[in-house]
Design a protein around this motif. Sequence first.
Motif, PDB file in Angstrom:
ATOM      1  N   PRO A 259       0.830  -1.216   0.000  1.00  0.00           N
ATOM      2  CA  PRO A 259       0.000   0.000   0.000  1.00  0.00           C
ATOM      3  C   PRO A 259       0.858   1.256   0.000  1.00  0.00           C
ATOM      4  CG  PRO A 259      -0.056  -1.065   2.156  1.00  0.00           C
ATOM      5  CD  PRO A 259       0.634  -2.009   1.227  1.00  0.00           C
ATOM      6  N   ARG A 260       0.387   2.280  -0.646  1.00  0.00           N
ATOM      7  CA  ARG A 260       1.083   3.559  -0.698  1.00  0.00           C
ATOM      8  C   ARG A 260       0.559   4.460   0.417  1.00  0.00           C
ATOM      9  NH1 ARG A 260       3.061   4.342  -6.127  1.00  0.00           N
ATOM     10  NH2 ARG A 260       3.476   6.525  -5.617  1.00  0.00           N
ATOM     11  N   SER A 261       1.448   5.241   0.989  1.00  0.00           N
ATOM     12  CA  SER A 261       1.039   6.190   2.023  1.00  0.00           C
ATOM     13  C   SER A 261       0.141   7.267   1.428  1.00  0.00           C
ATOM     14  CB  SER A 261       2.273   6.836   2.657  1.00  0.00           C
ATOM     15  OG  SER A 261       1.922   7.976   3.428  1.00  0.00           O
ATOM     16  N   ILE A 262      -0.790   7.784   2.229  1.00  0.00           N
ATOM     17  CA  ILE A 262      -1.615   8.891   1.739  1.00  0.00           C
ATOM     18  C   ILE A 262      -0.810  10.187   1.637  1.00  0.00           C
ATOM     19  CG2 ILE A 262      -3.805   7.904   2.511  1.00  0.00           C
ATOM     20  CD1 ILE A 262      -3.711   9.856   4.892  1.00  0.00           C
ATOM     21  N   ARG A 263       0.466  10.160   2.041  1.00  0.00           N
ATOM     22  CA  ARG A 263       1.344  11.297   1.725  1.00  0.00           C
ATOM     23  C   ARG A 263       1.452  11.449   0.213  1.00  0.00           C
ATOM     24  NH1 ARG A 263       1.611  14.420   6.151  1.00  0.00           N
ATOM     25  NH2 ARG A 263       2.633  13.438   7.908  1.00  0.00           N
ATOM     26  N   ASP A 264       1.385  10.321  -0.515  1.00  0.00           N
ATOM     27  CA  ASP A 264       1.325  10.370  -1.978  1.00  0.00           C
ATOM     28  C   ASP A 264      -0.127  10.621  -2.376  1.00  0.00           C
ATOM     29  OD1 ASP A 264       4.013   9.844  -2.292  1.00  0.00           O
ATOM     30  OD2 ASP A 264       3.727   7.676  -2.461  1.00  0.00           O
ATOM     31  N   SER A 265      -0.355  11.619  -3.190  1.00  0.00           N
ATOM     32  CA  SER A 265      -1.712  11.970  -3.582  1.00  0.00           C
ATOM     33  C   SER A 265      -2.361  10.827  -4.357  1.00  0.00           C
ATOM     34  CB  SER A 265      -1.707  13.237  -4.433  1.00  0.00           C
ATOM     35  OG  SER A 265      -1.116  12.975  -5.695  1.00  0.00           O
ATOM     36  N   HIS A 266      -3.679  10.851  -4.353  1.00  0.00           N
ATOM     37  CA  HIS A 266      -4.434   9.857  -5.116  1.00  0.00           C
ATOM     38  C   HIS A 266      -4.006   9.855  -6.578  1.00  0.00           C
ATOM     39  CE1 HIS A 266      -7.826   9.382  -7.967  1.00  0.00           C
ATOM     40  NE2 HIS A 266      -8.008   8.250  -7.325  1.00  0.00           N
ATOM     41  N   ARG A 267      -3.871  11.041  -7.166  1.00  0.00           N
ATOM     42  CA  ARG A 267      -3.504  11.125  -8.582  1.00  0.00           C
ATOM     43  C   ARG A 267      -2.096  10.591  -8.833  1.00  0.00           C
ATOM     44  NH1 ARG A 267      -5.357  13.341 -13.100  1.00  0.00           N
ATOM     45  NH2 ARG A 267      -7.157  14.179 -11.982  1.00  0.00           N
ATOM     46  N   LYS A 268      -1.180  10.864  -7.912  1.00  0.00           N
ATOM     47  CA  LYS A 268       0.192  10.374  -8.085  1.00  0.00           C
ATOM     48  C   LYS A 268       0.231   8.850  -8.114  1.00  0.00           C
ATOM     49  CE  LYS A 268       4.821  10.558  -6.030  1.00  0.00           C
ATOM     50  NZ  LYS A 268       5.660  11.132  -4.951  1.00  0.00           N
ATOM     51  N   VAL A 269      -0.518   8.219  -7.213  1.00  0.00           N
ATOM     52  CA  VAL A 269      -0.548   6.756  -7.180  1.00  0.00           C
ATOM     53  C   VAL A 269      -1.212   6.220  -8.437  1.00  0.00           C
ATOM     54  CG1 VAL A 269      -1.337   4.723  -5.914  1.00  0.00           C
ATOM     55  CG2 VAL A 269      -0.596   6.765  -4.659  1.00  0.00           C
ATOM     56  N   ARG A 270      -2.342   6.811  -8.797  1.00  0.00           N
ATOM     57  CA  ARG A 270      -3.060   6.344  -9.982  1.00  0.00           C
ATOM     58  C   ARG A 270      -2.216   6.477 -11.238  1.00  0.00           C
ATOM     59  NH1 ARG A 270      -7.919   9.480 -12.804  1.00  0.00           N
ATOM     60  NH2 ARG A 270      -6.105  10.267 -13.937  1.00  0.00           N
TER      61      ARG A 270
END
Length: 306
Positions: A259-270
């Motif tokens: 899982p990615r931290s929510i420090r990374d934005s939703h758009r960045k992960v997507r």
Amino acid sequence: MAPGSSICMEFPESQVTDDELANASIELDGILPSKSSTASGIKAGLSSTRSVHELLECPVCTNSMYPPIHQCPNGHTLCSSCKLRVHNHCPTCRQELGNIRCLALEKVAESLELPCKYQNLGCSEIHPYYTKLKHEQLCGFRPYNCPYAGSECLVMGDIPMLVAHLKNDHKVDMHVGCTFNHRYVKSNPHDVENATWMLTVFSCFGQYFCLHFEAFLLGMAPVYMGFLRFMGEDSEAKNFSYSLEVGGNGRKLIWQGVPRSIRDSHRKVRDSYDGLIIHRNMALFFSGGSRQELKLRVTGRIWKEQ
């Protein structure tokens, strides 16, 4: 800073040497303490700290100033970003700014040690003035952005506050447990741009996780994507793994990741494609192949690495 007050000697950038600066005797009428007394004053929390803070605050943007700190011929200071914004004219006295730096104030700032601005949230670290900003950008106590996708939510806070915010304000589904089984149904599988965004929050292992599932265009190709974000720091997120599985009509697709931290934005992960990606043609096969309606069943689980 009172209008018309002068706090710095004029040092044209191109004419001042280190020796001249070292030999300059700068008196600021008791407003600025000496280097040694400044350091002790900061640590002791004396009132002189507030005076120094005021002097280091840009009068235009009110942010802390960092080199190069500019001043007008009358001694009024401002930061380098605002120097461009005011078209090279002092916002206090309207004098032309030129290229004069307030080297005295830069030297005073160099001597300061200040607490992190997130002190009230639990950070106890003290940093030199010129490295404090870098620390605050990465401070583990800084608030998190709301992880909700599909709207530009500006709410920030700690994890318990954001969990309550997601539940009460965004009406997000909350589940307890480390396994999940979701159905994604859409009557018009060709309508990707207006596809529903889905967010579910899971509570397990004493932590919270955000499961995202959505449709978007990857280049010209419509795709569906599922991924998990951890409500906490990246260093903690790496202690967990998860899997997502979608299948039907004799076909199956499995994704396993961290899982990615929510420090990374939703758009960045997507946009990094770090998750389960299902192209529309394959999604329609999973739905039974009729191509008239999209019916996806996504299952998965979260586990803690040993």
